[in-house]
Design a protein around this motif. Structure first.
Motif, short mmCIF file in Angstrom:
data_model
loop_
_atom_site.label_atom_id
_atom_site.label_comp_id
_atom_site.label_asym_id
_atom_site.label_seq_id
_atom_site.Cartn_x
_atom_site.Cartn_y
_atom_site.Cartn_z
N ASP A 101 -0.41 7.59 32.90
CA ASP A 101 0.78 7.59 33.27
C ASP A 101 2.24 7.54 33.65
N ASN A 102 3.21 7.66 33.18
CA ASN A 102 3.99 7.27 33.42
C ASN A 102 4.53 5.90 33.26
N ILE A 103 4.57 5.47 32.03
CA ILE A 103 4.71 4.75 31.37
C ILE A 103 6.07 3.68 30.51
N ARG A 104 6.11 3.40 30.38
CA ARG A 104 7.42 3.05 29.37
C ARG A 104 8.07 1.87 28.42
N THR A 115 -3.93 5.42 19.53
CA THR A 115 -5.91 5.53 20.26
C THR A 115 -6.88 5.21 18.86
N LEU A 116 -7.95 4.59 19.39
CA LEU A 116 -8.79 4.11 18.12
C LEU A 116 -10.26 4.52 18.39
N PHE A 117 -11.23 5.09 17.94
CA PHE A 117 -12.19 4.78 18.39
C PHE A 117 -12.58 5.08 19.96
N SER A 118 -11.27 6.26 20.21
CA SER A 118 -11.56 6.86 21.78
C SER A 118 -11.90 8.41 21.52
N ASP A 119 -12.44 8.50 23.46
CA ASP A 119 -12.73 11.08 23.43
C ASP A 119 -12.48 10.19 24.61
N ASN A 120 -11.79 11.42 25.18
CA ASN A 120 -10.92 12.38 26.64
C ASN A 120 -10.40 10.97 26.74
N VAL A 121 -9.10 11.64 26.24
CA VAL A 121 -8.11 10.38 26.87
C VAL A 121 -6.60 11.80 27.17
N ARG A 122 -6.25 10.83 27.96
CA ARG A 122 -4.48 11.75 28.79
C ARG A 122 -3.98 11.18 28.78
N ILE A 123 -2.87 11.68 28.10
CA ILE A 123 -1.60 10.72 28.45
C ILE A 123 -0.20 11.48 28.37
N MET A 124 0.04 11.40 30.01
CA MET A 124 1.31 11.96 30.03
C MET A 124 2.86 11.05 31.07
#
Length: 419
Positions: free
Chosen positions: A185-188, A211-220
């Motif tokens: 969250d809130n990355i510049r 994302t690689l080999f990853s599950d259930n990720v939120r980027i916002m």
């Protein structure tokens, strides 16, 4: 003796004092301030306070990083980045000593792993990759070995990264690999070459998020000005990922892939949502790319001919300004630049299935130098494309009208009309 006792008490209270509320410890990391390597002090802080504690990079301090940091086995830790973490420009060191991961031979300079990690920059923290030396060295060769990634969550679970700035990464900026239940969250993010106007190609492979080999990720709620993919959902498994409210400047767009780079590997990307995205000066809107061909570079990069499945994808509410290529794109004949590149017909991207993929509510306009905007869905004859749809695609060309081209897409003719 009395002075020594006072100093000892002060040191203990600063570096590893108790937290009354949680019963953990606080480690405030000292910064040498003279350009010498602060990595040993950082490792010691995480050893002391990485389980149930609180770790602080101090405000108005610059931490010089000259050696790789693998901060592993963390648990229930709060990390506050209030100062600047700055990586050295020692090309020889980073080529030889990054934390290796086999996909595209990536090399990580700083990685966090464990459970319930919270990393918070409080809108002050900066991670500076000093990437110009890599841009000048690579000159757009994305696969140049050893380019360091300055921030990674690797084998992390139930963790949060928020409120900091990554600048001038040597390669990808922020990678999430082999992780689950992650919130970003809130990355510049900014990767800006000094030579960008004269040579815009020298920023190759400076993705924002991967994302690689990853599950259930939120980027916002993030801003990305990086020169390559804004967000890229990569193999072999990127599943259940939600991306929302991003501003992407001078990027390649929101990407699924590269896929199919390794012969014999099955790539899975499913349950992906990207919504409320603003793209300014980007090449593409939302696109999918698979690779064909042979391995190139040393160490070898994947050339193509893998198989895979992409399904249940929604791209929604994209505002696209000054685009230079396609707002909607499937590209199944991509290859690594290099020598001895075979034609697509020789390696026709075997065995992919694309299903239930939707692009909806795209608005905006193309760059004045581009005569038209194009919806282009090109599937290999050896792949299966079914349930692909787009609606309300209103990205206006500078001249002429938008064009539509579909190849080997079930239910759509060559002009993307229902067949």
């Amino acid at each position: 003796m009395k002075i020594l006792a006072i100093l000892a008490v002060l040191f203990f209270s600063i570096f590893s004092s108790s937290i009354a509320a949680s019963g953990g410890r606080t480690c405030v990391i000292p910064a040498a301030g003279d350009g010498s390597d602060d990595s040993p002090a950082i490792r010691e802080a995480f050893r002391e306070c990485g389980n149930g504690g609180h770790i602080v990079f101090q405000e108005d301090k610059t931490y010089s990083i000259e050696t790789m940091l693998q901060l592993h086995n963390l648990s229930s830790v709060q990390v506050d980045i209030l100062g600047t973490i700055m990586f050295s420009t020692d090309v020889r060191y980073w080529i030889r000593h990054g934390s290796y991961f086999w996909f595209q031979n990536i090399s990580i300079a700083l990685e966090f792993s464990g459970d319930h990690i919270t990393i918070d920059g409080h809108d002050r923290g900066i991670i500076d990759g000093q990437g110009q030396v890599w841009y000048d060295l690579a000159l757009g060769i994305g696969g140049l070995y050893g380019r360091p990634i300055p921030f990674a969550l690797r084998n992390a679970q139930n963790s949060v990264a928020k409120n900091f700035w990554i600048k001038q990464s040597g390669k990808w900026n922020f990678v999430i690999v082999e992780s689950k239940n992650i919130t970003v969250d809130n990355i510049r993010i900014t990767s800006l070459s000094d030579d960008f106007q004269a040579n815009p190609g020298n920023l190759g492979n400076t993705d924002g998020f991967d994302t690689l080999f990853s599950d259930n990720v939120r980027i916002m709620n993030s801003y990305i000005d990086s020169g390559d993919d804004c967000v890229s959902f990569k193999p072999a498994g990127s599943t259940n990922i939600h991306v929302q409210n991003l501003t992407c400047v001078n990027t390649a767009g929101i990407a699924i892939g590269s896929l199919g780079q390794y012969e014999g590997q099955f790539d899975l990307v499913e349950n992906i949502t990207a919504t409320d995205i603003t793209l300014i000066g980007s090449r593409n809107g939302a696109y999918i790319k698979t690779y064909n061909g042979k391995s190139v570079y040393y160490p070898p990069q994947g050339g193509g001919n893998g198989t895979g499945l992409v399904r249940n994808v929604l791209f929604k509410n994209f505002n696209i300004q000054n685009i230079t290529a396609s707002p909607v794109l499937i590209q199944q004949c991509t290859h690594w630049a290099g020598w001895d590149v075979p034609p697509c017909a020789e390696f026709p991207a075997n065995g992919f299935t694309f299903s239930n993929i939707t692009w909806t509510n795209f608005t905006g306009y193309s760059n004045p130098t581009v005569g038209t905007t194009e919806v282009s869905l090109v599937c290999s004859p050896k792949s299966k494309c079914t349930g692909l749809s787009f609606e309300a695609i209103n990205v206006k060309p500078a001249n002429g009208s938008a064009t539509y081209s579909c190849t080997n897409v079930d239910g759509l003719d060559s002009s993307c009309k229902a067949s």
